[in-house]
Structure formats: C-alpha cells, structure tokens
Design a protein around this motif. Structure first.
Motif, PDB file in Angstrom:
ATOM      1  N   SER A 217       0.818  -1.127   0.087  1.00 58.42           N
ATOM      2  CA  SER A 217      -0.179   0.006   0.110  1.00 58.42           C
ATOM      3  C   SER A 217       0.931   1.288  -0.021  1.00 58.42           C
ATOM      4  O   SER A 217       0.205   2.341   0.003  1.00 58.42           O
ATOM      5  N   ARG A 218       2.118   1.127   0.142  1.00 61.16           N
ATOM      6  CA  ARG A 218       2.918   2.344   0.126  1.00 61.16           C
ATOM      7  C   ARG A 218       4.042   2.299  -1.011  1.00 61.16           C
ATOM      8  O   ARG A 218       4.483   1.149  -1.241  1.00 61.16           O
ATOM      9  N   LEU A 219       3.935   3.479  -1.518  1.00 56.54           N
ATOM     10  CA  LEU A 219       5.260   3.538  -2.774  1.00 56.54           C
ATOM     11  C   LEU A 219       6.127   4.967  -2.803  1.00 56.54           C
ATOM     12  O   LEU A 219       5.485   5.736  -2.264  1.00 56.54           O
ATOM     13  N   GLU A 220       7.267   5.019  -3.395  1.00 61.20           N
ATOM     14  CA  GLU A 220       7.870   6.003  -3.469  1.00 61.20           C
ATOM     15  C   GLU A 220       8.111   5.866  -5.264  1.00 61.20           C
ATOM     16  O   GLU A 220       8.475   4.684  -5.511  1.00 61.20           O
ATOM     17  N   LEU A 221       8.569   6.989  -5.953  1.00 61.15           N
ATOM     18  CA  LEU A 221       8.988   6.789  -7.167  1.00 61.15           C
ATOM     19  C   LEU A 221      10.239   7.528  -7.428  1.00 61.15           C
ATOM     20  O   LEU A 221      10.664   8.452  -6.973  1.00 61.15           O
ATOM     21  N   ILE A 222      10.835   6.908  -8.610  1.00 69.11           N
ATOM     22  CA  ILE A 222      12.221   7.248  -8.872  1.00 69.11           C
ATOM     23  C   ILE A 222      12.069   7.662 -10.386  1.00 69.11           C
ATOM     24  O   ILE A 222      11.500   6.948 -11.139  1.00 69.11           O
ATOM     25  N   LEU A 223      12.953   8.417 -10.868  1.00 68.93           N
ATOM     26  CA  LEU A 223      13.214   8.863 -12.374  1.00 68.93           C
ATOM     27  C   LEU A 223      14.628   9.007 -12.922  1.00 68.93           C
ATOM     28  O   LEU A 223      15.310   9.794 -12.019  1.00 68.93           O
ATOM     29  N   CYS A 224      15.076   8.333 -13.752  1.00 76.04           N
ATOM     30  CA  CYS A 224      16.403   8.797 -14.236  1.00 76.04           C
ATOM     31  C   CYS A 224      16.731   9.733 -15.310  1.00 76.04           C
ATOM     32  O   CYS A 224      15.984   9.619 -16.225  1.00 76.04           O
ATOM     33  N   LEU A 225      17.380  10.669 -15.281  1.00 74.37           N
ATOM     34  CA  LEU A 225      17.773  11.641 -16.162  1.00 74.37           C
ATOM     35  C   LEU A 225      19.280  11.624 -16.522  1.00 74.37           C
ATOM     36  O   LEU A 225      20.032  11.180 -15.660  1.00 74.37           O
ATOM     37  N   PRO A 226      19.610  12.053 -17.684  1.00 73.28           N
ATOM     38  CA  PRO A 226      20.917  11.921 -18.260  1.00 73.28           C
ATOM     39  C   PRO A 226      21.787  12.886 -17.333  1.00 73.28           C
ATOM     40  O   PRO A 226      21.358  13.815 -16.602  1.00 73.28           O
ATOM     41  N   ALA A 227      23.075  12.853 -17.019  1.00 74.71           N
ATOM     42  CA  ALA A 227      24.120  13.306 -16.222  1.00 74.71           C
ATOM     43  C   ALA A 227      24.127  14.829 -16.616  1.00 74.71           C
ATOM     44  O   ALA A 227      24.105  15.613 -15.699  1.00 74.71           O
ATOM     45  N   ALA A 228      24.068  15.384 -17.918  1.00 70.53           N
ATOM     46  CA  ALA A 228      24.036  16.532 -18.414  1.00 70.53           C
ATOM     47  C   ALA A 228      22.618  17.418 -18.381  1.00 70.53           C
ATOM     48  O   ALA A 228      22.666  18.517 -18.679  1.00 70.53           O
ATOM     49  N   TRP A 229      21.767  16.819 -17.729  1.00 70.40           N
ATOM     50  CA  TRP A 229      20.264  17.611 -17.545  1.00 70.40           C
ATOM     51  C   TRP A 229      20.629  18.744 -16.959  1.00 70.40           C
ATOM     52  O   TRP A 229      21.112  19.222 -15.929  1.00 70.40           O
ATOM     53  N   GLU A 230      19.969  19.897 -17.610  1.00 73.90           N
ATOM     54  CA  GLU A 230      20.143  21.389 -16.981  1.00 73.90           C
ATOM     55  C   GLU A 230      18.885  21.715 -16.307  1.00 73.90           C
ATOM     56  O   GLU A 230      17.561  22.157 -16.984  1.00 73.90           O
ATOM     57  N   PHE A 231      18.773  21.427 -14.882  1.00 74.26           N
ATOM     58  CA  PHE A 231      17.604  21.688 -14.064  1.00 74.26           C
ATOM     59  C   PHE A 231      17.042  23.152 -14.058  1.00 74.26           C
ATOM     60  O   PHE A 231      16.061  23.521 -13.637  1.00 74.26           O
ATOM     61  N   ALA A 232      18.009  23.985 -14.317  1.00 74.98           N
ATOM     62  CA  ALA A 232      17.654  25.427 -14.230  1.00 74.98           C
ATOM     63  C   ALA A 232      17.197  26.082 -15.579  1.00 74.98           C
ATOM     64  O   ALA A 232      16.676  27.025 -15.404  1.00 74.98           O
ATOM     65  N   ASN A 233      17.139  25.050 -16.323  1.00 70.84           N
ATOM     66  CA  ASN A 233      16.466  25.618 -17.866  1.00 70.84           C
ATOM     67  C   ASN A 233      15.147  25.290 -17.645  1.00 70.84           C
ATOM     68  O   ASN A 233      14.785  24.113 -17.405  1.00 70.84           O
ATOM     69  N   ALA A 234      14.264  26.330 -17.518  1.00 76.42           N
ATOM     70  CA  ALA A 234      12.727  26.227 -17.506  1.00 76.42           C
ATOM     71  C   ALA A 234      11.885  25.885 -18.765  1.00 76.42           C
ATOM     72  O   ALA A 234      10.800  25.993 -18.780  1.00 76.42           O
ATOM     73  N   GLU A 235      12.809  25.741 -19.830  1.00 84.54           N
ATOM     74  CA  GLU A 235      12.055  25.370 -21.258  1.00 84.54           C
ATOM     75  C   GLU A 235      11.450  23.911 -20.836  1.00 84.54           C
ATOM     76  O   GLU A 235      11.767  22.933 -20.603  1.00 84.54           O
ATOM     77  N   GLY A 236      10.192  23.937 -21.608  1.00 81.56           N
ATOM     78  CA  GLY A 236       9.376  22.592 -21.512  1.00 81.56           C
ATOM     79  C   GLY A 236      10.115  21.397 -21.984  1.00 81.56           C
ATOM     80  O   GLY A 236       9.912  20.360 -21.276  1.00 81.56           O
ATOM     81  N   TYR A 237      10.951  21.370 -23.048  1.00 81.27           N
ATOM     82  CA  TYR A 237      11.851  20.416 -23.339  1.00 81.27           C
ATOM     83  C   TYR A 237      12.596  19.981 -22.238  1.00 81.27           C
ATOM     84  O   TYR A 237      12.818  18.372 -22.119  1.00 81.27           O
ATOM     85  N   ASN A 238      12.893  20.490 -21.091  1.00 81.34           N
ATOM     86  CA  ASN A 238      13.443  20.175 -20.194  1.00 81.34           C
ATOM     87  C   ASN A 238      12.998  19.774 -18.982  1.00 81.34           C
ATOM     88  O   ASN A 238      13.433  18.795 -17.813  1.00 81.34           O
ATOM     89  N   LEU A 239      11.875  20.151 -18.885  1.00 82.88           N
ATOM     90  CA  LEU A 239      11.079  19.907 -17.761  1.00 82.88           C
ATOM     91  C   LEU A 239       9.737  18.592 -17.828  1.00 82.88           C
ATOM     92  O   LEU A 239       9.296  18.407 -16.675  1.00 82.88           O
ATOM     93  N   TRP A 240       9.620  18.513 -19.057  1.00 86.03           N
ATOM     94  CA  TRP A 240       8.614  17.643 -19.189  1.00 86.03           C
ATOM     95  C   TRP A 240       8.710  16.188 -18.646  1.00 86.03           C
ATOM     96  O   TRP A 240       7.695  15.669 -17.937  1.00 86.03           O
ATOM     97  N   PRO A 241       9.826  15.557 -18.359  1.00 82.16           N
ATOM     98  CA  PRO A 241       9.900  14.363 -17.653  1.00 82.16           C
ATOM     99  C   PRO A 241       9.483  14.471 -16.176  1.00 82.16           C
ATOM    100  O   PRO A 241       8.806  13.599 -15.693  1.00 82.16           O
ATOM    101  N   ILE A 242       9.824  15.617 -15.573  1.00 81.86           N
ATOM    102  CA  ILE A 242       9.668  16.030 -14.178  1.00 81.86           C
ATOM    103  C   ILE A 242       7.992  16.389 -14.064  1.00 81.86           C
ATOM    104  O   ILE A 242       7.435  15.940 -13.124  1.00 81.86           O
ATOM    105  N   ASN A 243       7.608  16.953 -15.052  1.00 85.63           N
ATOM    106  CA  ASN A 243       6.265  17.381 -14.970  1.00 85.63           C
ATOM    107  C   ASN A 243       5.576  16.078 -15.125  1.00 85.63           C
ATOM    108  O   ASN A 243       4.232  16.077 -14.561  1.00 85.63           O
ATOM    109  N   GLN A 244       5.867  15.168 -15.940  1.00 79.40           N
ATOM    110  CA  GLN A 244       4.990  14.087 -16.118  1.00 79.40           C
ATOM    111  C   GLN A 244       5.114  13.100 -14.762  1.00 79.40           C
ATOM    112  O   GLN A 244       3.932  12.550 -14.335  1.00 79.40           O
ATOM    113  N   LEU A 245       6.101  13.232 -14.084  1.00 76.29           N
ATOM    114  CA  LEU A 245       6.241  12.501 -12.727  1.00 76.29           C
ATOM    115  C   LEU A 245       5.241  13.134 -11.881  1.00 76.29           C
ATOM    116  O   LEU A 245       4.470  12.396 -10.989  1.00 76.29           O
TER     117      LEU A 245
END
Length: 357
Positions: A217-245
């Motif tokens: 009944s309990r879970l946590e989720l993980i998501l793997c992103l490439p090493a060079a992922w730019e978290f500070a970039n607010a463009e949709g192409y950079n945020l969509w995996p996290i948005n879907q999570l």
C-alpha cells in the motif's frame, strides 16, 4: 495565432464566461503550453467547474462528458506541471489552493493559500486577497482531512536514511506539503541524475481484495535523467519528464486506483513536442541492487520504490496485451536500456521488423 493573440482571445472569452471555448482552444496543445498560458487553461477548468457546482449538468468538452470534480482534478494536475515556475507566484498558488480545496484536500489548500498571501504583487494581484482570506477562514472552520497522509517523524527519518544509504546524498528540487522531490546527482559509478520522491509513501493506496496492505500500500517513485540535464533551464523540453512524474504523483494522491509494479498509462499523444514518448510504466529500479528497492517502516509496512520509464506507442500497445515482465524481456533481449530518459530505439518496432523478415 501567436501567444499574445491567444492571450487576448482568452481574456475576451473569460469576460464572456466562454470557458468551454478556452478549453477547446488550449487543451489540444496542453503538452506545449508555457506557464502563462497554462494558468489560463487551469483558470478555465476551475471557472467551468464552478458553473457546474451552481446546478448545471456535466459539460461536454472535446467529446468528453465531465463533472465539476473532473474539471477541478484536471486543473490540479495541470498546475502540477508548473510547480517549479509557480512556487513563488501568487496567482498560481491561489489556483492550486482553490483546486485542492474543491477536491477536499483542506490542509494542502490552506498551505498553498497562505503561501499565495506571501507573494501577492500589489497592483496586479491584490484583488485576490479578499478571496484568499475568505477561503482561509473557511479552511480553518473545517476538520483537517489529510493528516493521515503524512509520515511520522520516525518513519520520515527511516525513509531518509534509506535514500541516502542506497541512492546517495541528495539536493531538494522542491517541497510540497505531502512530498519532496529530490535529486541525487551523478557519481563516478552512476552516470545519471536520479530523481526520488520522499513522503509519497505517507499516502496509503487502497489495495484490491487479496492484496496485503502491509506489503503493497505504500510507494515512492524514481526517475533517471541524463548526467548533463539542465534543471535550471525552464524550457518545456527540459521539464517535461519531471512534469509527467508530478502528474503521476498527483494521480496517486487524488484517486483510489491501485498502483504498483507494471502500472502503465498512455496519453495517446506525445508527452511533449520534443519527444515521441506517449506514456510510461512503473518498474523496479534496475540500476540498483535489490535491498534498495524497499524499506520497512515502524508499523512493519513496506515502502516499494518504483522507477518510471517512458514508452513509445507500440511499446504501450504491447503492454496492454502482455505483462510488464514480457515487455522488460524485450528490452533485455534487444539490449535496449529504457532509462535514463533519452531518445532510443522502440523495442516493439524492432520486433515487428524482425517478424517481417
């Protein structure tokens, strides 16, 4: 229409209470909407839901009959896509708090509304204050209904220690009242970013008959992103995996659906204009040894960690008629690694081509 023309048209329709028109204009491009236009769609969902609460029948938008609760839930899910951009935006926080309130999540609503008060821009957003104040008064008059979705301090510590021991030292991407989203940066041994939820397991899933609630009944989720992922970039192409999570997290917190290993979802259109993935599936965290996959809390209940991998249309079609294990066997057989998130070969297209030969 360009963005300014769209916003002008949407403004006119809001003034005319033409909320369905706004939804029908914006919803087909929902994966590509930026923060500003996305807020207009969320506002239209909320306003249309409010008209239904006043006694109107469910509405038909884009061929789908929807109730007020459906529309509030859609607004809530959409707003989760902009959680990073909206964390200090009063209008965003107000819409989020309003949607949560209408969904019955009173504690979460109050916290968002209180935060909205802090970031009001006088002259442009101060008209929101009377409504926010009234809603906060109403929140205080109602019983808190979601405190059971919080881990105890002891269980939170157990979970935190498990994440640090098995996944690594982390940085907090953002924090809500019910969970945190953490980033474990790449290491010499693991050349990718790891995104981990912490606190989602405070929400207990409703398990079907025959399933032990202590173990499933309990879970946590993980998501793997490439090493060079730019978290500070607010463009949709950079945020969509996290948005879907975040969309999946919201689904878990606001529905009674049982979700576990092999759970899949299919949006039936690209998750963003920059990708051909149309859905995803939960699997075991393949890059980590078995002890990392679960932890036991103080009440002897298990928290399972599931990795979200994104899938192409033919892979999702295969999953609908086959088990998750069979799909994962295809990945292994074709030597295709489904994570971290990146463009890759479609294992089911490969299968189809091999059969034709």
């Amino acid at each position: 229409m360009n963005k300014e023309e769209v916003l002008q048209q949407v403004k006119k329709w809001h003034e005319q209470d033409a909320f369905t028109a706004i939804i029908e204009l914006l919803e087909p491009q929902i994966t590509e909407l930026d923060f500003t236009v996305g807020l207009e769609l969320a506002r239209a969902y909320i306003n249309l839901a409010n008209t239904l609460n006043e006694g109107n029948n469910p509405v038909n938008t884009l061929g789908e009959v929807q109730s007020a609760d459906d529309l509030y839930a859609q607004a809530n899910a959409l707003l989760d896509k902009y959680v990073l951009e909206g964390k200090e935006n009063a209008t965003y926080l107000f819409y989020k708090g309003y949607a949560l309130f209408k969904l019955g999540l009173i504690n979460d609503a109050a916290l968002r509304l209180e935060r909205a008060q802090r970031f009001i821009k006088m002259g442009s957003e101060d008209a929101l204050l009377p409504t926010i104040n009234r809603m906060l008064t109403l929140c205080k008059s109602l019983d808190a209904d979601n405190t059971s979705d919080k881990l105890s301090p002891e269980d939170d510590s157990t979970l935190d220690n498990h994440i640090r021991q098995h996944f690594g030292k982390y940085q907090i991407l953002f924090k809500t009242e019910r969970y945190e989203l953490l980033n474990v940066p790449p290491t010499p041994e693991r050349n990718f970013n790891l995104i981990v939820t912490k606190g989602l397991s405070g929400h207990k899933l409703k398990v079907p008959a025959g399933v032990d609630p202590l173990t499933d009944s309990r879970l946590e989720l993980i998501l793997c992103l490439p090493a060079a992922w730019e978290f500070a970039n607010a463009e949709g192409y950079n945020l969509w995996p996290i948005n879907q999570l975040c969309t999946l997290i919201n689904h878990i917190l606001t529905t009674d659906e049982f979700i576990g290993f092999g759970y899949s979802f299919d949006q039936e259109r690209p998750l963003h204009a920059s990708t051909k993935f149309t859905g995803g599936m939960l699997t075991a965290p393949g890059a980590f040894p078995r002890p990392a996959h679960e932890v036991v809390l103080g009440d002897n209940s298990y928290v399972h960690f599931f990795e979200l991998i994104y899938l192409y249309p033919m892979e999702l079609s295969f999953r609908k008629s086959h088990s998750a294990y069979e799909l994962l066997e295809l990945f292994q057989h074709k030597q295709v690694v489904p994570s971290p998130v990146r463009s890759r070969q479609d294992v089911c297209v490969q299968v189809s081509s091999a059969q034709k030969i």
